[in-house]
Write a protein that holds these residues in place. Sequence first.
Motif, short mmCIF file in Angstrom:
data_model
loop_
_atom_site.label_atom_id
_atom_site.label_comp_id
_atom_site.label_asym_id
_atom_site.label_seq_id
_atom_site.Cartn_x
_atom_site.Cartn_y
_atom_site.Cartn_z
N VAL A 82 0.73 -1.22 0.03
CA VAL A 82 0.07 0.06 -0.07
C VAL A 82 0.98 1.14 -0.05
CG1 VAL A 82 -1.71 1.45 1.37
CG2 VAL A 82 -1.89 -1.02 1.04
N TRP A 83 2.12 1.14 0.55
CA TRP A 83 2.98 2.29 0.68
C TRP A 83 3.63 2.66 -0.78
CZ3 TRP A 83 3.03 5.61 4.49
CH2 TRP A 83 2.40 5.61 5.28
N ILE A 84 3.12 2.27 -1.79
CA ILE A 84 3.53 2.67 -3.28
C ILE A 84 3.11 4.18 -3.23
CG2 ILE A 84 2.82 2.47 -5.68
CD1 ILE A 84 2.64 -0.47 -5.31
N THR A 85 1.86 4.16 -2.57
CA THR A 85 1.33 5.68 -2.63
C THR A 85 1.81 6.08 -1.51
OG1 THR A 85 -0.93 4.93 -1.87
CG2 THR A 85 -0.60 5.49 -4.29
N ASN A 86 2.79 6.67 -1.23
CA ASN A 86 3.37 7.51 0.01
C ASN A 86 3.16 9.04 -0.25
OD1 ASN A 86 5.70 8.46 -1.13
ND2 ASN A 86 6.29 6.34 -1.42
N PRO A 87 3.40 9.92 0.72
CA PRO A 87 3.29 11.18 0.59
C PRO A 87 4.06 11.92 -0.58
CG PRO A 87 3.50 10.73 2.59
CD PRO A 87 3.75 9.70 2.20
N LEU A 88 5.05 11.19 -1.23
CA LEU A 88 5.70 11.69 -2.27
C LEU A 88 5.14 11.25 -3.73
CD1 LEU A 88 9.46 11.07 -1.00
CD2 LEU A 88 8.07 13.28 -1.16
N THR A 89 4.74 10.18 -3.70
CA THR A 89 4.03 9.55 -4.95
C THR A 89 2.75 9.64 -5.08
OG1 THR A 89 3.77 7.48 -4.15
CG2 THR A 89 6.09 7.79 -5.05
N MET A 90 2.14 10.04 -4.02
CA MET A 90 0.55 9.97 -4.11
C MET A 90 0.14 11.06 -5.08
SD MET A 90 -2.16 10.27 -0.94
CE MET A 90 -1.28 9.02 0.14
N PRO A 91 0.55 12.48 -5.01
CA PRO A 91 -0.05 13.43 -5.92
C PRO A 91 0.37 12.94 -7.70
CG PRO A 91 1.44 14.38 -4.32
CD PRO A 91 1.65 13.08 -3.99
#
Length: 180
Positions: A82-91
């Motif tokens: 799930v951490w594929i979408t972290n605060p850096l990659t999410m946007p």
Amino acid sequence: MPRRFLQRYMPRPDTLKRQRSLRFMAPLIADSRLWLLTRRSVANAFSVGIFCALLPIPFQMLAAAIGARLSRCNLALAVGLVWITNPLTMPLIFYANYRLGSLFLDAPVRIAPMRLSIRWLTEQIHDIVPALFLGSLLSAVVLAALANLAIRLIWRWHVSRHWKRRQRRRRARLEAEFDD
């Protein structure tokens, strides 16, 4: 997929059960089927983890844990992916999902102003959300299916390569014994 490689980085269930913040999940953690590392459990964990990661929902890790329980796949991998979408990659990921959804809905892409404001967001939210959810759902389904297929193929290739290597070693050992 090398089982030993994955086991090296996996948390131990008994360690997780002792953590105070995870005690409420003790029955889930205690289920030994959710810690197996088989081709099926790992491939399905990748599918569940990637699917949940690409959805713009809160509590993605909880959704992945529930998905792991329902599909009986590896819990740690599903939740960790799930951490594929972290605060850096999410946007970036969610913007790409929004663009994909806009393309499928044939809707114009909303360009954000130089200074984002709550007012602009509330005015545009009804146009943004359907495209974001559709694009997220499409990318989640496609990438989860591709990840599942890729893991199964990689695992099969790895096992096949391992068997061939063992066969060559046996043949060499038998030839060496025969020559002596």
